[in-house]
Write an enzyme that holds these catalytic residues in place. Sequence first.
Site, short mmCIF file in Angstrom:
data_model
loop_
_atom_site.label_atom_id
_atom_site.label_comp_id
_atom_site.label_asym_id
_atom_site.label_seq_id
_atom_site.Cartn_x
_atom_site.Cartn_y
_atom_site.Cartn_z
N ARG A 68 -67.40 106.72 41.15
CA ARG A 68 -67.58 105.66 42.22
C ARG A 68 -66.66 104.76 42.23
O ARG A 68 -66.50 104.00 43.42
CB ARG A 68 -68.90 105.00 41.74
CG ARG A 68 -70.16 106.02 41.95
CD ARG A 68 -71.44 105.27 41.53
NE ARG A 68 -72.66 106.25 41.48
CZ ARG A 68 -74.01 105.73 41.36
NH1 ARG A 68 -74.23 104.49 41.25
NH2 ARG A 68 -74.88 106.63 41.33
N LYS A 181 -72.52 119.22 26.07
CA LYS A 181 -73.95 119.31 25.50
C LYS A 181 -74.61 117.99 25.95
O LYS A 181 -73.99 116.92 26.19
CB LYS A 181 -73.89 119.51 24.09
CG LYS A 181 -73.66 118.21 23.15
CD LYS A 181 -73.49 118.63 21.80
CE LYS A 181 -72.88 117.47 20.79
NZ LYS A 181 -74.10 116.32 20.70
N GLU A 249 -72.77 111.62 8.87
CA GLU A 249 -71.94 110.33 9.54
C GLU A 249 -72.25 109.22 8.83
O GLU A 249 -73.45 108.93 8.57
CB GLU A 249 -72.26 110.48 10.89
CG GLU A 249 -71.60 111.68 11.96
CD GLU A 249 -71.86 111.47 13.13
OE1 GLU A 249 -70.88 110.93 13.93
OE2 GLU A 249 -73.02 111.91 13.83
N ASP A 268 -79.36 116.75 18.69
CA ASP A 268 -78.26 116.41 18.99
C ASP A 268 -77.33 117.12 18.15
O ASP A 268 -76.01 117.56 18.59
CB ASP A 268 -78.03 114.96 18.47
CG ASP A 268 -76.54 114.38 18.69
OD1 ASP A 268 -76.19 114.68 19.87
OD2 ASP A 268 -76.00 113.83 18.03
N HIS A 273 -73.99 122.35 16.96
CA HIS A 273 -72.98 122.46 16.08
C HIS A 273 -73.44 123.29 14.62
O HIS A 273 -72.61 124.20 14.27
CB HIS A 273 -72.72 121.03 15.67
CG HIS A 273 -72.16 120.23 16.52
ND1 HIS A 273 -71.36 120.74 17.87
CD2 HIS A 273 -72.32 118.90 16.77
CE1 HIS A 273 -71.17 119.63 18.66
NE2 HIS A 273 -71.63 118.54 17.94
#
Length: 519
Positions: A68, A181, A249, A268, A273
């Site tokens: 945009r 994803k 993580e 997620d 994965h």
Amino acid sequence: MAGSKNPTWRNPLRDERDKRVPRIAGPCSMVIFGVTGDLSRKKLMPAIYDLANRGLLPPGFALVGFARRDYADEDFAKVVLDSVKTHARTPFRQEVWDHLAEGIRFVQGSFDDDAAFASLADTLATLDKDRGTGGNHAFYLSIPPNMFPVVLNQLSEHGLAQPNNTDSAGRKPWRRVVIEKPFGHDLESAQELNALVNGVFPEETVFRIDHYLGKETVQNILALRFANQLYDPIWNANYVDHVQITMAEDIGLGGRAGYYDGIGAARDVIQNHLLQLLALTAMEEPISFQPKQLQAEKIKVLSATKLVEPLDETTARGQYAEGWQGGEHVVGLLDEEGFDPVSRTETYAAITLEVDTRRWAGVPFYLRTGKRLGRRVTEIAIMFKRAPHLPFDQTMTEDLGQNALVIRVQPDEGITTRFGSKVPGSSMEVRDVNMDFSYGEAFTESSPEAYERLILDVLLGVPSLFPVNAEVELSWGILDPVLEHWAEQGRPESYEAGTWGPASADEMLARTGREWRRP
């Protein structure tokens, strides 16, 4: 000799059978929707520059941004340049940039703007003439999934999804679409998304990005297993006790509520994965490394993968609370910016699976992922059975654990083998030692970023590292019962930030006399 025909000259240094020679993409362009987002700025644009810097893009390659913002081509080129200088892996070279910048274009508009897509079609037609892109265009949808139907419909309506013409040699140009994803949020939505995408782009032209599959260490799983005889005899239930696949993580979710709240760790990470890592670990040897052969073997594994029940005892979920991370006090999820203070979104998920094949019968596969854990690490640990008989006194082996083969995906890419060795001295004492292979020490060339490999494969039309419809739907079929079970159980269990997850995850393994490996 008079009258003899000159044979066609062939470059003796270029043999099609030699896969060591890097393949260079043919004439083409890439259009990125959502080009002003973090993914484009931090990963996609730098990866495209790195490919150009390595000489793997065609001379007339074009990069088109669609967003945009009211940018001219020069404004967008400045954005790309800033991204490259900040995030590119390879050194900046002005001559490479100058050549790449000649093919940078920008189209301003929203996804429901017919005039903007008409302008995009004109821009690509002009590039075909001016840059020689030959009608070959890849469309990268770095946008929220709820915008897929709008963009796909616009591409179809404006004749961009399927080329109608042929080139001077009678070849039909290609069109490909790249999807990030999440591929749906459950099996039903994944099937709807696949039908939507395939209604515009045939399946062989759809590339679903799972950036983990572009990592060198993930691809090295195939080399480790199928280029070596050493591990094949013990890669089965006769010798393997269990397998742990971990993606941990140490970061929190501040600022990511818009994407993460309501999604959770299982959707997620596990659905894509970790199940892909399981498939590569457990698959049988393919007939060849052609894309269809690799995909066929992964589909077989996912078809044979089942949840171990009862789910109350074989799964665990958690949500991080306040704690200490790296010497710094951090808040819990419910106090993070943008999150619902009564959110039931899990930031830790662990499940137990079994692969119902002759090779893996009876071997549990433990998959876990989480935020705000002890450290950032992704690894696959093959844990072997203990020796059936030890001709030592118990005191000689009390420090001896299980043999293990650990594939370190990130951050310290490599492989570790753990085995028992005698401690130097006059007595017989055996304890664990490690034998280590590190990518950084063994090879002088640094590994390319995952997006470099994946974008190049898109431009080459090589789908080996991209999940197909069946893989996506089988993965959701495995995970859906867990998500439905958790939805009936109330809030996730809390765990302190900086630790390795909720107590229920430790209990999950302790029930069978096992424990999580501490990476």
